[in-house]
Design an enzyme around this catalytic site. Structure first.
Site, PDB file in Angstrom:
ATOM      1  N   LYS A  26       0.973  -1.387  -0.047  1.00 38.91           N
ATOM      2  CA  LYS A  26      -0.082   0.116   0.090  1.00 38.91           C
ATOM      3  C   LYS A  26       0.858   1.382   0.115  1.00 38.91           C
ATOM      4  O   LYS A  26       0.677   2.258  -0.694  1.00 38.91           O
ATOM      5  CB  LYS A  26      -0.911  -0.032   1.428  1.00 38.91           C
ATOM      6  CG  LYS A  26      -1.942   1.180   1.121  1.00 38.91           C
ATOM      7  CD  LYS A  26      -2.843   1.162   2.159  1.00 38.91           C
ATOM      8  CE  LYS A  26      -4.257   0.288   2.467  1.00 38.91           C
ATOM      9  NZ  LYS A  26      -4.072  -1.200   2.491  1.00 38.91           N
ATOM     10  N   ARG A  66      -3.977   2.674   8.398  1.00 40.64           N
ATOM     11  CA  ARG A  66      -4.332   1.294   7.770  1.00 40.64           C
ATOM     12  C   ARG A  66      -3.036   0.649   7.458  1.00 40.64           C
ATOM     13  O   ARG A  66      -2.049   1.017   7.706  1.00 40.64           O
ATOM     14  CB  ARG A  66      -4.724   1.798   6.098  1.00 40.64           C
ATOM     15  CG  ARG A  66      -5.853   2.594   5.890  1.00 40.64           C
ATOM     16  CD  ARG A  66      -5.983   2.690   4.281  1.00 40.64           C
ATOM     17  NE  ARG A  66      -7.340   3.523   4.374  1.00 40.64           N
ATOM     18  CZ  ARG A  66      -8.345   3.339   3.731  1.00 40.64           C
ATOM     19  NH1 ARG A  66      -8.362   1.982   3.265  1.00 40.64           N
ATOM     20  NH2 ARG A  66      -9.305   4.301   3.446  1.00 40.64           N
ATOM     21  N   GLY A  75      -8.054  -7.745   4.094  1.00 40.16           N
ATOM     22  CA  GLY A  75      -8.803  -7.891   4.988  1.00 40.16           C
ATOM     23  C   GLY A  75      -8.204  -8.523   6.381  1.00 40.16           C
ATOM     24  O   GLY A  75      -8.851  -8.837   7.225  1.00 40.16           O
ATOM     25  N   MET A  83      -5.643  -7.676   8.143  1.00 38.70           N
ATOM     26  CA  MET A  83      -5.295  -6.781   9.207  1.00 38.70           C
ATOM     27  C   MET A  83      -6.026  -5.787   9.315  1.00 38.70           C
ATOM     28  O   MET A  83      -6.944  -5.337   8.657  1.00 38.70           O
ATOM     29  CB  MET A  83      -3.626  -6.338   8.738  1.00 38.70           C
ATOM     30  CG  MET A  83      -2.681  -7.574   8.880  1.00 38.70           C
ATOM     31  SD  MET A  83      -1.173  -7.160   8.541  1.00 38.70           S
ATOM     32  CE  MET A  83      -1.147  -6.921   7.072  1.00 38.70           C
ATOM     33  N   ARG A 136      -2.425  -1.715  -6.295  1.00 40.86           N
ATOM     34  CA  ARG A 136      -1.872  -2.914  -5.854  1.00 40.86           C
ATOM     35  C   ARG A 136      -2.177  -4.079  -6.988  1.00 40.86           C
ATOM     36  O   ARG A 136      -3.106  -4.031  -7.668  1.00 40.86           O
ATOM     37  CB  ARG A 136      -2.061  -3.582  -4.666  1.00 40.86           C
ATOM     38  CG  ARG A 136      -3.671  -4.097  -4.394  1.00 40.86           C
ATOM     39  CD  ARG A 136      -3.855  -4.423  -2.770  1.00 40.86           C
ATOM     40  NE  ARG A 136      -5.163  -4.850  -2.774  1.00 40.86           N
ATOM     41  CZ  ARG A 136      -5.856  -5.155  -1.316  1.00 40.86           C
ATOM     42  NH1 ARG A 136      -5.102  -4.845  -0.328  1.00 40.86           N
ATOM     43  NH2 ARG A 136      -7.026  -5.535  -1.271  1.00 40.86           N
ATOM     44  N   HIS A 151     -14.976  -9.144   0.992  1.00 43.89           N
ATOM     45  CA  HIS A 151     -13.718 -10.009   1.683  1.00 43.89           C
ATOM     46  C   HIS A 151     -14.238 -11.345   1.276  1.00 43.89           C
ATOM     47  O   HIS A 151     -13.169 -12.086   0.814  1.00 43.89           O
ATOM     48  CB  HIS A 151     -14.264  -9.854   3.196  1.00 43.89           C
ATOM     49  CG  HIS A 151     -13.227 -10.747   3.887  1.00 43.89           C
ATOM     50  ND1 HIS A 151     -13.433 -11.999   4.458  1.00 43.89           N
ATOM     51  CD2 HIS A 151     -12.117 -10.721   4.230  1.00 43.89           C
ATOM     52  CE1 HIS A 151     -12.434 -12.758   4.896  1.00 43.89           C
ATOM     53  NE2 HIS A 151     -11.634 -11.820   4.986  1.00 43.89           N
ATOM     54  N   SER A 162      15.435 -42.435  -7.911  1.00 47.11           N
ATOM     55  CA  SER A 162      14.253 -41.454  -7.672  1.00 47.11           C
ATOM     56  C   SER A 162      13.904 -41.219  -6.409  1.00 47.11           C
ATOM     57  O   SER A 162      13.669 -42.351  -5.685  1.00 47.11           O
ATOM     58  CB  SER A 162      12.941 -42.296  -8.483  1.00 47.11           C
ATOM     59  OG  SER A 162      11.881 -41.428  -8.422  1.00 47.11           O
ATOM     60  N   CYS A 192       9.794 -38.855  -7.034  1.00 54.26           N
ATOM     61  CA  CYS A 192       8.491 -39.302  -7.176  1.00 54.26           C
ATOM     62  C   CYS A 192       7.612 -39.093  -6.153  1.00 54.26           C
ATOM     63  O   CYS A 192       6.225 -39.672  -6.309  1.00 54.26           O
ATOM     64  CB  CYS A 192       8.787 -40.878  -7.710  1.00 54.26           C
ATOM     65  SG  CYS A 192       9.434 -41.796  -6.446  1.00 54.26           S
ATOM     66  N   TYR A 223      14.394 -34.506 -13.307  1.00 59.87           N
ATOM     67  CA  TYR A 223      12.917 -34.380 -13.593  1.00 59.87           C
ATOM     68  C   TYR A 223      12.185 -34.471 -12.284  1.00 59.87           C
ATOM     69  O   TYR A 223      12.714 -34.622 -11.447  1.00 59.87           O
ATOM     70  CB  TYR A 223      12.289 -35.641 -14.432  1.00 59.87           C
ATOM     71  CG  TYR A 223      12.533 -36.919 -13.553  1.00 59.87           C
ATOM     72  CD1 TYR A 223      11.601 -37.468 -12.711  1.00 59.87           C
ATOM     73  CD2 TYR A 223      13.618 -37.770 -13.958  1.00 59.87           C
ATOM     74  CE1 TYR A 223      11.867 -38.821 -11.869  1.00 59.87           C
ATOM     75  CE2 TYR A 223      13.877 -39.062 -13.324  1.00 59.87           C
ATOM     76  CZ  TYR A 223      13.057 -39.591 -12.296  1.00 59.87           C
ATOM     77  OH  TYR A 223      13.088 -40.658 -11.631  1.00 59.87           O
TER      78      TYR A 223
END
Length: 893
Positions: free
Chosen positions: A32, A102, A111, A113, A346, A462, A781, A849, A869
């Site tokens: 913010k 704020r 929402g 805080m 934002r 919210h 693996s 895996c 992988y």
């Protein structure tokens, strides 16, 4: 040497130039504060104000919840400067300066805080505000709002205490909304509100405006560690040590008449990605009215009709901010007597579908390149694209229609509180959280519920924003819904429901239906827009993405979703099918190797068909088949069940009955196989060494299936994985057994087929002797599920339902190690295994895996280790593809 005091306060229009060199504006001033600083620097209409840094919040906690040295003086000086800039005086009876206080973390936590508006009002300044504006009703309305928010946020008094008084007043005067309450009534309520504060705290409502400000700043700092904020951080994996900034801003008022208002808007549709302003506006209202869903708002386009010049200015600013940030923006604004003020910009929360489509569009529009497009989509969010939907063949019977706030369908039993949603989930019940509107305090219940239904609120309420971020279905603003929370009842236009009744919600359409409707998964084939996006990711990633699949259907789905092979085909699941269990029982109950071989001979055709189906589905791609892993007793009834059944048969049929003798034989075998710690007993490769005929049957089935497919011109590529190896001797013995049978089958069939034999690394010892194992293993693996168990000494089946939640809440663990790979412990062992294994066998193929292969941060760690992988369950393959690309380019670490 004079010590320079740490600077904690920065005015919006000075921040970019005044920040310490090398500082990140977002890290220091929060999202913010950074947005306000950048808008101010660009000359956009932003109210004057300043930001207190996140560092001040962290020092506040370090000091035991006390302001760090110098902060109070810097805030006082900033307030004097703010008075000079605005020409108003804080606490004045003549021209009072009012401010909002704020929160603002570096990433959006909508929402989670606290915020306080209209701070600076007291019994004297409220009269000055009324004279200054010529609007007594507005002044007293502002004062009652301030008392409510301050009492709730700072003093911990529930809002319901005040809201009940407002509702009683409306009912007594037969009013339909707060806008009809006059100045005298608000003035009377202010007196009653202050009496509640005195009753609950023993002190008068604070009249010293500087005391109000300090208490509000402390409360915002405290809200960083509120339960809802901590729950949200846990769910979204936001670090606890970031802290929140605090913005103090001159108040602008949207509740000064019909030429005033407040709104929330997105520069593109956060549900669909459509390039059009999307949002909501409330005339004659303050900001919390929109976000909290207190009133059902109008569409942002209605502002064009009400105030066309303001709308045109807002449109131009929205486009300008999107071009500046090169991303979709979430904007908050207020119109005060026809004048536009920007309160926040934002990066917008969005659904996965919108995120991907927006990324594609931004590339096509020339705002970003493909690399940035791939980086800007949260990999985990792709899971939303595979949500359930209501079976179209089912008669839905819609009883209520609200706003389609977050896509996907969910069915569950009605609960009316967040606490009940959590409790019901703990006992295995699926729920829909039904609320008039959600508040930040409900976040733990929203996490537990399958979906959320609210009577009030819109697409930026919210409930909607948080549900979208979580990937939970949500229907908001269902006007026909009436809730009696005290008696745990709800009604839809006369249809009454109670807690525990089933409902189904569709967050894609906004429909609500009574009952448990059938849900079906979305089609596994990727839509064209997602396929295009993932192809960009594939161009960037280094690691391959394979899948875990045990059936031909799962393998086919994995392939459709982009899997480049199967790394884990679990053969034990094939033994569990109903028609095979009697044969499996014969095999286990066999006394001699010959009897066991006879039973295995009957299982061979089943296994051959199983493997053939999967190898065919993955034609041209490798399929790694893990030989039998679990202990044999898992295929038999439990010891407790058999004791009950044999006792009943003995009492009812006698000991000579065939049924009794068969059950008794099974009971004896279960007792023989019973182990005190089966996880570490006769299982994995040890099973194949003690009963070699089991693995021999499986290997024969694998290679006979491959040969059959080869004969039909199908390119089958089997690989054999031996589970649970811990010594080089285990690896050598089992490998020799595999190759002996495999080579014999290939010789019998006259087929030339390349294959590989490797091992699953799931024991700590295997990691530290990996060089020895690599002498005979052609690939590794990592079975990270079991490797985590054996490293931590945690039983996964028990730990996640008992002490791990406690450990997480007490911060003994930062993450559940079965969900997110433990880099220090388990990861350290993996790193050692990679180094040792490749030192002994050049080019050793290594992957993962376990289910960690579908979790983005774990994928990033695998990239760091240089694995070849990762793998995931079929529907998580797209997540792994995107995460692997983000890890390769360094945007996911």
């Amino acid at each position: 040497m004079v010590q320079v005091a740490t600077r904690y306060v920065y005015f919006f229009d000075e921040a970019q130039q005044a920040l310490p060199q090398g500082s990140s504006i977002r890290e220091l001033l929060g999202g913010k504060g950074a947005g306000l600083a950048e808008m101010s620097a660009a000359g956009l209409p932003v109210p004057s104000g300043f930001t207190i840094t996140t560092e001040a919040c962290l020092r506040f906690y370090d000091a035991g919840r006390a302001f760090p040295a110098g902060l109070q003086e810097q805030v006082a000086d900033a307030m004097r400067r703010l008075e000079e800039r605005t020409g108003k005086v804080f606490g004045s009876e003549d021209d009072p300066l009012l401010v909002s206080v704020r929160s603002g973390a570096r990433v959006s936590m909508p929402g989670m805080m606290d915020t306080i508006l209209n701070l600076g009002l007291n019994d004297r300044s409220v009269a000055g505000l009324a004279r200054l504006t010529g609007n007594e009703r507005f002044a007293w309305d502002a004062y009652r709002r301030f008392i409510m928010m301050f009492a709730n946020v700072v003093l911990g008094i529930a809002k319901e205490n005040f809201e009940t008084l407002i509702e009683e007043l409306r009912d007594a005067r037969r009013l339909t909304n707060d806008a009809q309450i006059d100045a005298a009534a608000w003035r009377e309520l202010v007196g009653r509100f202050k009496a509640i504060v005195k009753e609950r705290t023993g002190e008068e409502f604070p009249q010293d405006v500087h005391r109000q400000l300090r208490a509000a700043i402390e409360a915002v700092f405290d809200s960083w560690n509120s339960k809802r904020a901590v729950d949200y951080r846990r769910f979204n994996r936001i670090p606890d040590d970031w802290g929140t900034a605090v913005t103090v801003m001159e108040m602008v008022f949207g509740n000064m008449g019909d030429d005033s208002g407040t709104g929330v808007a997105f520069t593109r549709n956060p549900n669909t990605g459509e390039k059009a302003l999307f949002g909501e506006y409330l005339s004659n209202a303050q900001g919390e009215d929109v976000v909290a869903g207190i009133r059902t708002p109008e569409k942002i386009s209605d502002l064009a009709r009400r105030q066309p010049a303001v709308y045109a200015q807002f449109q131009e600013i929205a486009q300008r901010l999107e071009r500046h940030y090169r991303d979709v923006q979430d904007l908050e604004f207020t119109v005060e007597r026809g004048r536009l003020f920007m309160l926040q910009t934002r990066s917008a929360k969005r659904t996965a579908e919108a995120a991907v489509k927006i990324a594609l569009d931004l590339v096509n529009e020339g705002l970003i390149d493909r690399r940035r497009a791939v980086a800007m989509v949260n990999a985990q969010s792709l899971d939303q694209l595979f949500h359930a939907r209501i079976d179209p063949s089912v008669d839905v019977g819609v009883v209520c229609k609200g706003l389609n706030a977050s896509p996907g369908a969910a069915t569950g039993k009605i609960v009316f509180s967040a606490e009940d949603a959590v409790t019901w989930k703990e006992r295995g019940e699926k729920t829909i959280l039904v609320r008039t509107e959600t508040t930040p305090d409900d976040v733990h219940g929203m996490i537990a519920a399958e979906g959320i239904l609210t009577a009030k609120g819109g697409a930026t309420s919210h409930a909607a924003v948080v549900a979208r971020g979580m990937g939970k279905p949500c229907v908001a603003g269902c006007d026909a819904l009436r809730i009696d929370r005290a008696n745990k009842r709800a009604s839809f236009d006369g249809t009454d429901l109670r807690e525990g009744d089933w409902i189904t919600i569709d967050g894609t359409t906004g429909n609500v239906a009574i009952g448990e409707l059938a849900l079906i998964r979305p089609p596994s084939r990727l839509p064209e827009w997602l396929a295009t996006f993932l192809s960009w990711a594939d161009e960037l990633r280094r690691m391959q993405v394979w899948a875990n699949a045990d059936t031909p259907d799962d393998a086919a789905k994995a392939r459709e979703l982009g899997a480049q092979g199967i790394v884990l085909c679990r053969t034990e699941h094939m033994f569990m099918q109903q028609e095979r269990l009697p044969i499996v029982h014969q095999m286990i109950l066999a006394v001699t190797a010959g009897e066991r071989a006879k039973a295995l001979e009957q299982l061979l055709p089943f296994q051959r068909d199983d493997f053939g189906g999967i190898l065919k589905a993955m034609e041209g791609l490798p399929v790694t088949i893990r030989l039998l892993d679990p202990p044999l007793h898992e295929f038999l009834p439990s010891l407790e069940q058999l004791l009950v059944e044999t006792t009943e048969l003995r009492l009812t049929k006698g000991t000579d009955a065939p049924d009794y003798r068969a059950k008794s034989a099974m009971l004896r075998r279960v007792q023989q196989l019973h182990e005190q710690n089966p996880m570490l007993g006769l299982r994995v490769c040890r099973l194949g060494i003690v009963f070699p005929e089991i693995y021999e049957m499986q290997v024969r089935a694998i290679f006979e299936a491959a040969c059959d497919l080869k004969a039909r011109g199908i390119d089958a590529r089997p690989e054999v994985m031996i589970p649970g190896v811990g010594t080089k001797e285990e690896m050598q013995v089992t490998r020799d057994a595999v190759t002996r049978v495999a080579d014999a089958v290939l010789a019998e069939r006259g087929v030339n087929l390349e294959y590989h034999v490797g091992t699953m690394i799931e024991l700590p010892r295997a990691c530290v002797v990996a060089d020895e194992l690599a002498g005979s293993a052609e690939f590794f693996s990592f079975g990270t599920n079991d490797l985590t168990q054996t490293t931590y000494g945690y039983s996964r089946d028990d730990a996640e339902g008992s002490f791990i939640p406690v450990y997480l809440s007490k911060r003994i663990l930062k993450e559940d190690p079965f969900q997110v790979l433990d880099r220090r412990g388990v990861g350290g062992l993996m790193e050692e295994a990679v180094k040792l294994g490749r030192s002994a066998r050049q080019g050793l193929k290594i992957g993962i895996c376990g289910e960690h292969g579908g979790e983005p941060s774990s994928v990033a760690f695998c990239e760091r280790l240089g694995l070849d992988y990762v793998s995931a369950s079929p529907y998580r393959v797209p997540i792994a593809r995107l995460a692997a690309a983000q890890a390769a380019v360094g945007t996911l670490t």
